[in-house]
Design a protein around this motif. Structure first.
Motif, PDB file in Angstrom:
ATOM      1  N   ILE A   8     -22.504  18.451   1.615  1.00  0.00           N
ATOM      2  CA  ILE A   8     -23.415  19.514   1.842  1.00  0.00           C
ATOM      3  C   ILE A   8     -23.431  20.404   2.973  1.00  0.00           C
ATOM      4  CG2 ILE A   8     -26.069  19.899   2.151  1.00  0.00           C
ATOM      5  CD1 ILE A   8     -26.424  17.546   0.195  1.00  0.00           C
ATOM      6  N   THR A   9     -22.921  19.798   4.388  1.00  0.00           N
ATOM      7  CA  THR A   9     -23.098  20.526   5.442  1.00  0.00           C
ATOM      8  C   THR A   9     -21.852  21.539   5.413  1.00  0.00           C
ATOM      9  OG1 THR A   9     -23.769  18.716   6.625  1.00  0.00           O
ATOM     10  CG2 THR A   9     -22.489  20.170   7.887  1.00  0.00           C
ATOM     11  N   TRP A  10     -20.723  21.137   4.923  1.00  0.00           N
ATOM     12  CA  TRP A  10     -19.559  22.004   4.776  1.00  0.00           C
ATOM     13  C   TRP A  10     -19.779  23.044   3.676  1.00  0.00           C
ATOM     14  CZ3 TRP A  10     -16.741  23.069   0.063  1.00  0.00           C
ATOM     15  CH2 TRP A  10     -15.571  23.778   0.294  1.00  0.00           C
ATOM     16  N   ILE A  11     -20.751  22.919   2.726  1.00  0.00           N
ATOM     17  CA  ILE A  11     -20.996  24.024   1.790  1.00  0.00           C
ATOM     18  C   ILE A  11     -21.878  24.965   2.563  1.00  0.00           C
ATOM     19  CG2 ILE A  11     -22.375  24.669   0.007  1.00  0.00           C
ATOM     20  CD1 ILE A  11     -21.641  22.057  -1.565  1.00  0.00           C
ATOM     21  N   HIS A  12     -22.767  24.272   3.583  1.00  0.00           N
ATOM     22  CA  HIS A  12     -23.556  25.393   4.279  1.00  0.00           C
ATOM     23  C   HIS A  12     -22.624  26.092   5.332  1.00  0.00           C
ATOM     24  CE1 HIS A  12     -27.011  26.785   6.749  1.00  0.00           C
ATOM     25  NE2 HIS A  12     -26.413  25.951   7.943  1.00  0.00           N
ATOM     26  N   LEU A  13     -21.793  25.554   6.039  1.00  0.00           N
ATOM     27  CA  LEU A  13     -20.856  25.985   6.950  1.00  0.00           C
ATOM     28  C   LEU A  13     -19.967  27.224   6.169  1.00  0.00           C
ATOM     29  CD1 LEU A  13     -19.975  23.100   9.297  1.00  0.00           C
ATOM     30  CD2 LEU A  13     -21.432  25.002   9.766  1.00  0.00           C
ATOM     31  N   VAL A  14     -19.432  26.936   5.017  1.00  0.00           N
ATOM     32  CA  VAL A  14     -18.781  27.788   4.360  1.00  0.00           C
ATOM     33  C   VAL A  14     -19.581  29.260   3.911  1.00  0.00           C
ATOM     34  CG1 VAL A  14     -17.509  28.266   2.106  1.00  0.00           C
ATOM     35  CG2 VAL A  14     -17.065  26.337   3.472  1.00  0.00           C
ATOM     36  N   SER A  15     -20.708  28.965   3.432  1.00  0.00           N
ATOM     37  CA  SER A  15     -21.655  29.816   2.992  1.00  0.00           C
ATOM     38  C   SER A  15     -21.951  30.868   4.161  1.00  0.00           C
ATOM     39  CB  SER A  15     -22.841  29.323   2.444  1.00  0.00           C
ATOM     40  OG  SER A  15     -22.705  28.698   1.218  1.00  0.00           O
ATOM     41  N   ALA A  16     -22.146  29.940   5.355  1.00  0.00           N
ATOM     42  CA  ALA A  16     -22.634  30.846   6.680  1.00  0.00           C
ATOM     43  C   ALA A  16     -21.357  31.620   7.151  1.00  0.00           C
ATOM     44  CB  ALA A  16     -23.050  29.899   7.773  1.00  0.00           C
ATOM     45  N   ALA A  17     -19.978  31.192   7.108  1.00  0.00           N
ATOM     46  CA  ALA A  17     -19.015  31.748   7.168  1.00  0.00           C
ATOM     47  C   ALA A  17     -18.951  33.020   6.214  1.00  0.00           C
ATOM     48  CB  ALA A  17     -17.605  30.873   7.371  1.00  0.00           C
TER      49      ALA A  17
END
Length: 144
Positions: A8-17
């Protein structure tokens, strides 16, 4: 941290990027480059609209609306924006000239009472918003 939380954190970071990178590319690269092209203003505008629509499909994933994590993230973002607005109002109320008037005792008792009331309300709003933001952050960290 569980694997689910990491994902979930990874998805959030990818989305933010994607959001930040895409926004920077559109604003700093593509938009200025389009101005130098020989196409008409109407064609450039049509192109920007098409790019914007496509970018929105990528930048606003369904995850935000179809998961509790996304819902909590949206609430947290709204709370942060509200906190920034409260701070902006506070800065506007306690301007440098108002601060100087307080220090030099050039405000009437009535003016001081009104100012005090505004500051208290803003302080209470800031505390409530800050606590709510921390709660949302805890929910997001817990993978809720």
């Amino acid at each position: 941290m569980t694997m689910e939380q990491a994902i979930i954190t990874w998805i959030h970071l990818v989305s933010a990027a994607i959001w930040v990178g895409g926004s920077l590319f559109i604003g700093a690269v593509m938009s200025p480059l389009l101005k130098t092209m020989s196409t008409s203003l109407e064609e450039r505008l049509q192109f920007m609209i098409k790019v914007g629509r496509r970018f929105n499909k990528i930048a606003i994933p369904d995850l935000l609306l179809s998961s509790s994590y996304g819902n909590f993230l949206i609430v947290k973002i709204i709370l942060v924006v509200a906190l920034i607005l409260a701070y902006a109002v506070h800065v506007r109320i306690i301007r440098k000239d108002v601060e100087e008037k307080i220090i030099s005792k050039r405000l009437s008792d009535n003016q001081i009472q009104k100012l005090r009331k505004k500051i208290i309300i803003l302080g209470e709003v800031t505390i409530v918003l800050s606590v709510a933001i921390l709660f949302m952050a805890a929910l997001l960290d817990a993978g809720a």
